[in-house]
Design an enzyme around this catalytic site. Structure first.
Site, short mmCIF file in Angstrom:
data_model
loop_
_atom_site.label_atom_id
_atom_site.label_comp_id
_atom_site.label_asym_id
_atom_site.label_seq_id
_atom_site.Cartn_x
_atom_site.Cartn_y
_atom_site.Cartn_z
CD GLU A 74 -9.69 -44.45 11.13
OE1 GLU A 74 -10.32 -45.45 10.71
OE2 GLU A 74 -9.36 -43.50 10.42
CB CYS A 112 -12.01 -45.34 7.44
SG CYS A 112 -11.69 -43.71 8.12
#
Length: 543
Positions: free
Chosen positions: A293, A327
């Site tokens: 990720e 993020c």
């Protein structure tokens, strides 16, 4: 031996404590903060169940207060990384052979420890070491990590219970084996919960792990490791090594018995990991599983029918909680011209009310960014907006590194829809707004989809249901987590499995059974109870 087919305790999301004045949790966190600031800690490596101190060390200081030395952390070199790999391989057989219930109990106990007497110290370490407010620490270091450990055990139990059909006279089974080798976990600074999940998710499925946490999150990593050890994690199952990426890459990522990588961090780093692994495929026993990720350039899209107050709250929380160092944080916003006057007035008022400073002062909404490199990078983007055409700094923009790495929540207005700050990940409290013509809804949908290489999170604010449906269809591949009338941050384990595709990663959805699947290599077993006695088939009989 226990021969019952057991059921694990049904997981429930851990309640978020509010730390209101006079609450027990407020008193506990104050005591933990005081204790952690008054005594410097020595942070070792954990290899094969032993604490390892090295002569090479780095200091751990509070990002919001440079003068506050929290710990001295050992740093491992090639020898320590190799020792961690060897320890993981040595522990592999016994850990894989252990019953699922025994493994599961370790992580369920860790969750209980974290929910109870270890909660305050985990939150305090995250607040001080990573400059999180008490609320941001609570939802991360406590609640989300507790959820990961409880839900992943339940997901794993459901997974191994999934078995194939059997024809009459046969018995078909699936054996959920760990991967054939060891797993490397590389974890970021910004979420203690991710740091705890990435090494433990593979371990729950029977894998052994070499774990490299972010240098700037060494203090909270120590608390995680201590919690797992107290919960009964056997030596060598998870080996924590503070080291640099180049050393990890040279020793662990090129090792013939590398079976997988569980990564959260930058897109560039994950690309380098992928290339390093690929370059030595001819020397490997298997194809490693690469689960990553990575970055995001997460959007909020406002339709002309949007509820303005809900939109503004979503913008402020989505962009500026934890200084935009998520993020999933909103970093680009598209607002129709018809709403801009009202949105801008409310946004200006909300930002004026935000307080920035030491996170141990509970009145502050914003702390410091993580380190000097991050501070300089964010400051560079703000200067670009100030000095280059196509955009301007509208709110905030102040940068002050005298006491800590403080960057004021900043809003940039970009007339150019391809402005640098609308396209590139900044990872800080900088939000870029682009205004669009109300009659260009189709055009802005295309713009949102194509402006950034990332596809992590995104949100639409609209009261017009048709607009919601249009955006959901047009932006289907623009975000792995898509929010309707909500900010694009705050995914909850078991509720919104998290991950994105394109340049944002492999979309293997942490917080769901989909992630656990990646850490198992299944074996299909067919047993026939009365095997055939003749080679010939009935159709071959003459007649």
């Amino acid at each position: 031996m226990l021969n019952a087919v057991t059921r694990v305790p049904p997981p429930r999301n851990e309640p978020v404590l509010n730390y209101a004045p006079g609450s027990p949790e407020r008193g506990a966190i104050k005591q933990a903060l005081e204790a952690m600031t008054s005594a410097r800690r020595e942070l070792p490596l954990f290899i094969g169940g032993k604490e390892v101190q090295t002569q090479s060390r780095h200091e751990v200081r509070a990002p919001h207060q440079h003068s506050l030395l929290l710990a001295s952390c050992s740093r491992g070199g090639p020898a320590e990384v190799q020792a961690a790999v060897d320890a993981a391989l040595a522990a592999r057989h016994d850990w894989a052979a252990m019953s699922f219930d025994t493994r599961a109990a370790i992580f369920l106990k860790a969750a209980e420890l974290l929910a109870g007497r270890r909660r305050a110290v985990a939150n305090a370490a995250t607040m001080l070491g990573q400059s999180k407010t008490v609320h941001q620490a609570e939802i991360d270091a406590a609640c989300e990590l507790i959820d990961f450990w409880r839900f992943n055990v339940a997901f794993a139990r459901d997974l191994v219970s999934t078995q194939p059909e059997s024809a009459p006279g046969t018995w078909n089974r699936l054996d959920y084996r760990p991967l054939d080798g060891f797993v490397v976990a590389v974890t970021p600074f910004n979420f203690t919960s991710i740091a705890g999940n990435l090494p433990t998710a593979p371990a729950i499925m029977g894998n052994t792990v070499v774990w490299k946490p972010a240098t700037s999150a060494a203090l909270s990593a120590q608390i995680i490791m201590e919690t797992l050890v107290e919960a009964g994690l056997p030596p060598g199952v998870i080996n924590l090594v503070h080291t640099d990426g180049a050393t990890l890459s040279k020793v662990a990522l090129t090792h013939p018995e590398l079976a997988g990588v569980h990564f959260t961090g930058s897109t560039g780093t994950f690309n380098r990991i992928w290339m390093t692994v690929a370059e030595s495929l001819d020397r490997r026993r298997c194809y490693p599983r690469l689960v990553g990720e990575t970055g995001g350039k997460d959007f909020i899209l406002a339709h002309p029918s949007a509820d303005v107050q809900a939109l503004v709250v979503g913008i402020v929380r989505g962009a500026f909680e934890y200084q935009g160092q998520k993020c999933s944080a909103a970093s680009r916003v598209y607002v129709p011209e018809s709403l801009w006057k009202e949105v801008s007035a409310r946004l200006e008022a909300e930002l004026a009310a935000l307080k920035m400073g030491d996170v141990t002062n509970f009145e502050n909404f914003v702390g410091a960014v993580i380190d000097k490199a991050s501070f300089d990078n964010i400051k560079g983007y703000i200067e670009h907006a100030r000095t280059k055409p196509g955009g301007k700094v509208w709110l905030g923009g102040g940068c002050d590194d005298r006491e800590g790495w403080f960057v004021q929540p900043t809003v940039v207005l970009a007339d150019d829809p391809k402005h640098k700050l609308l396209c590139e990940e900044i990872f800080g409290p900088v939000l870029t707004v682009h205004r669009y013509a109300d009659n260009d809804w189709a055009g802005v949908l295309k713009l949102v989809d194509e402006t950034s290489p990332y596809a992590l999170t995104g949100a639409i604010f609209a009261r017009d249901r048709a607009a919601v449906d249009q955006a959901s269809t047009a932006l289907r591949f623009a975000a792995g987590n898509f929010y309707v009338n909500d900010k694009p941050t705050g995914a909850v384990v078991g509720q919104q499995p998290f991950g994105g595709a394109r340049a944002s990663g492999t979309n293997d959805k942490a917080g769901s059974v989909l992630n656990l699947v990646r850490w198992s290599s299944t074996r299909a077993i067919k047993e026939t109870f009365d095997p055939p006695r003749s080679v010939a088939y009935p159709f071959m009989v003459k007649g």
